[in-house]
Design an enzyme around this catalytic site. Structure first.
Site, PDB file in Angstrom:
ATOM      1  N   GLU A 257       0.863  -1.193   0.000  1.00  0.00           N
ATOM      2  CA  GLU A 257       0.000   0.000   0.000  1.00  0.00           C
ATOM      3  C   GLU A 257       0.894   1.236   0.000  1.00  0.00           C
ATOM      4  OE1 GLU A 257      -3.322   0.241  -0.078  1.00  0.00           O
ATOM      5  OE2 GLU A 257      -4.051  -1.770   0.458  1.00  0.00           O
TER       6      GLU A 257
HETATM    7 ZN   LIG Z   1      -6.715  -1.111  -3.378  1.00  0.00          ZN
END
Ligand SMILES: [Zn+2]
Length: 268
Positions: free
Chosen positions: A240
């Site tokens: 992320e």
């Molecule tokens: Zn995502």
């Protein structure tokens, strides 16, 4: 704050001299890399005329580790697909003498074109893979991937990396899966690659999951990556990158985490 499924994001890349949602340039550059590396291209299915593509090592060998990298499940998380392109441009063909590499570069093309999270039917393409976890059903993209489920499971048996971004964050974090109680070397290596570009998230709850030292560890939802780990992939990760940060920096971070993943597997 929560994520809007239809908020449209636009960023400009100096590296690729185009906008995040320029699918024609993305596909053209991807095709160039496939030609250069002699990757096998397969169209698994189409969504509104746009292909869900799979790329594979030219000569897969039973004696080599088989790993999968995917990106572009959420349309606004564009540094994943562009990062994969950047990663591919740095690869030499000799890599395929050491790993069987499979790539799913862009799994939500209709969301990518719009620059928004969900597909154009309002569905979340990263849910509905693992049954019995929540109420999510496979989306049109998920059905295409699940139709090729055995192929994808075999391609990821030694590891799966999927590259996401978080439009709400200024820092990076990692979902990871290892057959142990705490994040081990695999998790540390991948977060280490990301942390060369961004600060690591402080301990907090993100999307209802506790983040500790930058990790959300062994969290099983109905996502693509959780499904593949449940299906037998030895390790798994979902990176992320913080999409409030510079787009090119995010592209470089995605490229770097892909390279680190491949390096980790080769060192095993
Ligand atoms: Zn995502």
């Amino acid at each position: 704050m929560s994520r809007s499924p239809y908020q449209r994001y636009s960023w400009q890349s100096d590296i690729f001299e185009t906008a995040n949602n320029d699918i024609e340039r993305f596909m053209a550059l991807l095709n160039e890399e496939c030609q250069r590396l002699n990757l096998q291209q397969r169209v698994l299915g189409k969504v509104e005329g746009q292909p869900i593509m799979m790329l594979q090592s030219p000569n897969a060998s039973a004696g080599l580790p088989s790993i999968l990298i995917s990106a572009g499940f959420h349309g606004e998380e564009a540094a994943g697909p562009w990062g994969m392109l950047h990663f591919l441009s740095s690869v030499s063909p000799e890599l395929f003498e050491r790993v069987n590499l499979t790539l799913l570069p862009l799994n939500n093309p209709t969301g990518f074109i719009k620059g928004h999270r969900f597909n154009i039917f309002g569905e979340n393409p990263n849910r509905g893979y693992l049954a019995g976890v929540d109420d999510a059903k496979p989306t049109v993209e998920g059905k295409i991937l699940l139709e090729h489920g055995q192929l994808i499971q075999a391609a990821s048996k030694d590891g799966i990396l999927t590259c996401h971004e978080d439009v709400l964050q200024t820092r990076t974090y990692l979902y990871s899966f290892e057959p142990r109680q705490q994040p081990g070397k695999f998790s540390q290596q991948l977060l280490g690659a990301l942390s060369e570009y961004f600060d690591v998230a402080q301990d907090d709850d993100i999307d209802g999951c506790p983040v500790e030292n930058g990790f959300i560890f062994n969290h099983f939802d109905s996502s693509f990556e959780a499904w593949l780990v449940r299906s037998g992939a030895k390790v798994g990760a979902c990176s992320e990158t913080p999409a409030t940060q510079n787009f090119d920096r995010r592209i470089l971070a995605n490229s770097a985490v892909m390279q680190r993943f491949v390096d980790y597997i080769q060192a095993q």
